[in-house]
Design a protein around this motif. Structure first.
Motif, PDB file in Angstrom:
ATOM      1  N   VAL A 195       2.462  -1.894 -36.578  1.00 18.20           N
ATOM      2  CA  VAL A 195       1.111  -2.366 -36.905  1.00 18.20           C
ATOM      3  C   VAL A 195       0.102  -1.235 -36.758  1.00 18.20           C
ATOM      4  O   VAL A 195      -0.763  -1.028 -37.611  1.00 18.20           O
ATOM      5  CB  VAL A 195       0.713  -3.552 -35.997  1.00 18.20           C
ATOM      6  CG1 VAL A 195      -0.715  -3.999 -36.295  1.00 18.20           C
ATOM      7  CG2 VAL A 195       1.683  -4.703 -36.176  1.00 18.20           C
ATOM      8  N   ASP A 196       0.195  -0.491 -35.666  1.00 15.71           N
ATOM      9  CA  ASP A 196      -0.769   0.573 -35.392  1.00 15.71           C
ATOM     10  C   ASP A 196      -0.831   1.581 -36.526  1.00 15.71           C
ATOM     11  O   ASP A 196      -1.909   2.088 -36.852  1.00 15.71           O
ATOM     12  CB  ASP A 196      -0.394   1.270 -34.082  1.00 15.71           C
ATOM     13  CG  ASP A 196      -1.434   2.282 -33.648  1.00 15.71           C
ATOM     14  OD1 ASP A 196      -2.479   1.862 -33.111  1.00 15.71           O
ATOM     15  OD2 ASP A 196      -1.211   3.498 -33.862  1.00 15.71           O
ATOM     16  N   ALA A 197       0.311   1.865 -37.137  1.00 19.36           N
ATOM     17  CA  ALA A 197       0.356   2.867 -38.204  1.00 19.36           C
ATOM     18  C   ALA A 197      -0.437   2.453 -39.435  1.00 19.36           C
ATOM     19  O   ALA A 197      -0.801   3.297 -40.260  1.00 19.36           O
ATOM     20  CB  ALA A 197       1.811   3.128 -38.597  1.00 19.36           C
ATOM     21  N   LEU A 198      -0.746   1.151 -39.559  1.00 25.15           N
ATOM     22  CA  LEU A 198      -1.424   0.651 -40.760  1.00 25.15           C
ATOM     23  C   LEU A 198      -2.915   0.404 -40.582  1.00 25.15           C
ATOM     24  O   LEU A 198      -3.652   0.341 -41.558  1.00 25.15           O
ATOM     25  CB  LEU A 198      -0.766  -0.666 -41.207  1.00 25.15           C
ATOM     26  CG  LEU A 198       0.740  -0.623 -41.489  1.00 25.15           C
ATOM     27  CD1 LEU A 198       1.245  -2.021 -41.789  1.00 25.15           C
ATOM     28  CD2 LEU A 198       1.034   0.306 -42.651  1.00 25.15           C
ATOM     29  N   GLY A 250      -3.656   5.023 -26.854  1.00 24.96           N
ATOM     30  CA  GLY A 250      -2.370   5.162 -27.514  1.00 24.96           C
ATOM     31  C   GLY A 250      -1.315   4.182 -27.041  1.00 24.96           C
ATOM     32  O   GLY A 250      -0.133   4.330 -27.374  1.00 24.96           O
ATOM     33  N   LEU A 251      -1.720   3.178 -26.285  1.00 26.04           N
ATOM     34  CA  LEU A 251      -0.756   2.208 -25.756  1.00 26.04           C
ATOM     35  C   LEU A 251      -0.368   1.171 -26.804  1.00 26.04           C
ATOM     36  O   LEU A 251       0.772   0.696 -26.823  1.00 26.04           O
ATOM     37  CB  LEU A 251      -1.342   1.523 -24.523  1.00 26.04           C
ATOM     38  CG  LEU A 251      -1.604   2.442 -23.324  1.00 26.04           C
ATOM     39  CD1 LEU A 251      -2.436   1.728 -22.268  1.00 26.04           C
ATOM     40  CD2 LEU A 251      -0.285   2.913 -22.729  1.00 26.04           C
ATOM     41  N   PHE A 252      -1.310   0.825 -27.683  1.00 26.46           N
ATOM     42  CA  PHE A 252      -1.002  -0.142 -28.733  1.00 26.46           C
ATOM     43  C   PHE A 252       0.079   0.413 -29.659  1.00 26.46           C
ATOM     44  O   PHE A 252       0.949  -0.325 -30.126  1.00 26.46           O
ATOM     45  CB  PHE A 252      -2.263  -0.480 -29.527  1.00 26.46           C
ATOM     46  CG  PHE A 252      -2.097  -1.624 -30.481  1.00 26.46           C
ATOM     47  CD1 PHE A 252      -2.184  -2.936 -30.038  1.00 26.46           C
ATOM     48  CD2 PHE A 252      -1.849  -1.394 -31.826  1.00 26.46           C
ATOM     49  CE1 PHE A 252      -2.012  -4.002 -30.922  1.00 26.46           C
ATOM     50  CE2 PHE A 252      -1.688  -2.457 -32.721  1.00 26.46           C
ATOM     51  CZ  PHE A 252      -1.766  -3.760 -32.255  1.00 26.46           C
ATOM     52  N   ALA A 253       0.054   1.720 -29.897  1.00 29.29           N
ATOM     53  CA  ALA A 253       1.046   2.345 -30.774  1.00 29.29           C
ATOM     54  C   ALA A 253       2.445   2.273 -30.180  1.00 29.29           C
ATOM     55  O   ALA A 253       3.435   2.235 -30.914  1.00 29.29           O
ATOM     56  CB  ALA A 253       0.667   3.798 -31.033  1.00 29.29           C
TER      57      ALA A 253
END
Length: 462
Positions: free
Chosen positions: A248-251, A239-242
């Motif tokens: 971006v992560d949401a897509l 969950g660090l990228f979010a």
């Protein structure tokens, strides 16, 4: 302690500059140890990228000892850089506890993050202050032994990445340690200890407290160290990228953005391949791919609101980069290149008249074309468009005129996509044209000094 005959580290593997610093400190009566990633890598049979030294000498004493070769750096951590030719040896004084309230240079935020850290201590205290057991190994120049104050040697043998102390507290002291945990796990191929994984979900939002410029530097280390793909997967897993790139992560898991995710994966693969081959890499190209899904979504939304495509793309680029400023701030020198790569994509579609020649002469043509190729590989655009531009680059003047005519006929529906490739006799290596004399045309047949989409800096340190 592991004596010299029980480990594989030899002085012959240590750089000349590091040996000069170690021996110079030792002769002056100070303790001197090679420490951190260099010791870890030597024990693993890897070649270190740099060498760090720990000592009981204070920064001013180190600077006085090495005089013109040394300079003090840092605010939060005062270090000494000792330079020999192109090599810089980083020398740090043993650190003590930052919780010493009697020392005015120490301090913490309300969440426990260390704000100042110039408290000196003993060798044992310094070892306890380090983040991972694998990085808390000390090579003693005096007797060539290796000192291990935790379970570093054991963890190296078992391929385990373990935090020294309570993981949640250590993450609170410096949230960037979560990113370092991911980076070292990916780089070394180690398993992150269960105790180190457990608090990440509760602590990851604290990354928002870290200055965005520092997060950018840490992100470079994650993605430009030859293990970008693995680092990316680890970041998403925890969950660090979010936290770093929420837009971006949401897509990435949406079916309609499958091509954008494929483009990002191709960019990560290409970056890893270049690092393995010893080629240069640049943050601008990678970040252009990284933020492309968010850029596309925002640009499409603006077009639906009635904005022209070009205006929508330019505004979306500004908005996406501005959004990053509060998290992972992209320096202006990279942001400008990213914008050019993005904005040139539409010009590849316009192949009539002198437009292809003008685009080919653009300083960012090569970087933009490489990005176009990634879009083709991901299925976002037809491969025939990339093929046309490959032929255009290889053809001579007459061949390019033929290709432009074919593109015109294709667009009007009068002929198949490309037609025959201009004959080999009409192809020749590209050459630089002489500058035009006053009064003549100013369009060049090819760019002068184009980059290849990856020239630039590479960052990876321990």
């Amino acid at each position: 302690m592991t004596p010299r005959d029980a480990h594989n580290v030899s002085r012959h593997q240590i750089s000349e500059g590091a040996l000069q610093v170690l021996n110079g400190l030792h002769r002056a009566g100070f303790q001197a140890y090679l420490v951190g990633g260099s010791v870890r890598d030597l024990l693993l049979g890897r070649e270190p990228k740099d060498f760090d030294v720990a000592t009981d000498a204070h920064p001013e004493q180190v600077r006085k000892l090495f005089r013109r070769n040394a300079r003090l750096i840092g605010r939060r951590f005062i270090l000494v850089h000792v330079q020999f030719g192109h090599e810089i040896i980083e020398v740090a004084t043993f650190r003590g506890s930052a919780g010493d309230q009697e020392n005015e240079t120490s301090g913490r935020s309300e969440t426990g993050r260390i704000l100042a850290d110039n408290v000196y201590g003993s060798l044992e205290e310094d070892a306890r202050r380090r983040d991972f057991t694998a990085n808390a190994l000390y090579y003693n120049i005096a007797d060539r032994s290796i000192l291990d104050f935790s379970t570093g040697m054991e963890d190296l043998r078992s391929g385990r990445l373990r935090i020294i102390g309570d993981p949640e507290q250590r993450y609170s002291e410096d949230p960037v340690r979560m990113l370092r945990a991911v980076r070292f796990a990916a780089k070394l191929g180690f398993t992150l200890d269960a105790a180190a994984q457990a608090p990440i979900a509760a602590c990851r939002e604290r990354l928002r407290e870290v200055p965005s410029a520092r997060l950018f530097e840490e992100t470079l280390k994650l993605f430009l160290n030859g293990n970008a793909q693995t680092s990316f997967e680890h970041l998403r897993q925890h969950g660090l990228f979010a936290v770093l790139f929420p837009q971006v992560d949401a897509l990435l898991d949406h079916a309609e953005y499958a091509a954008a995710r494929a483009l990002l994966q191709s960019a990560l693969e290409g970056t890893d391949a270049r690092v393995r081959d010893g080629k240069s890499v640049t943050p601008a190209f990678l970040f252009a791919a990284l933020l492309w899904p968010a850029l596309k979504q925002h640009s499409q939304r603006l077009e639906q609101q009635g904005k022209p495509a070009t205006v929508a793309l330019q505004q979306a680029a500004s908005d996406v980069l501005q959004d990053c400023t509060g998290r992972v701030s992209v320096p202006r020198r990279f942001a400008l290149t990213m914008r050019e790569i993005w904005e040139l994509q539409a010009r590849f579609l316009r192949r009539g008249g002198r437009r292809p020649h003008a685009l080919f002469a653009h300083p960012r043509f090569r970087a933009a074309f490489d990005f176009l190729s990634l879009r083709s590989q991901s299925g976002e655009i037809p491969a025939t468009l990339v093929e046309w531009w490959e032929r255009f680059q290889a053809a001579d003047h007459d061949g390019r005129r033929t290709l432009i005519e074919q593109a015109r006929l294709e667009e009007t529906g009068q002929e198949p996509a490309l037609g025959p490739l201009p004959t080999t006799s009409r192809l020749r290596p590209r050459r630089r044209r002489r500058p035009n004399r006053p009064g003549q045309g100013s369009v060049a047949s090819h760019p002068d000094g184009t980059d290849d989409g990856h020239d630039g800096e590479q960052a990876d340190s321990d």
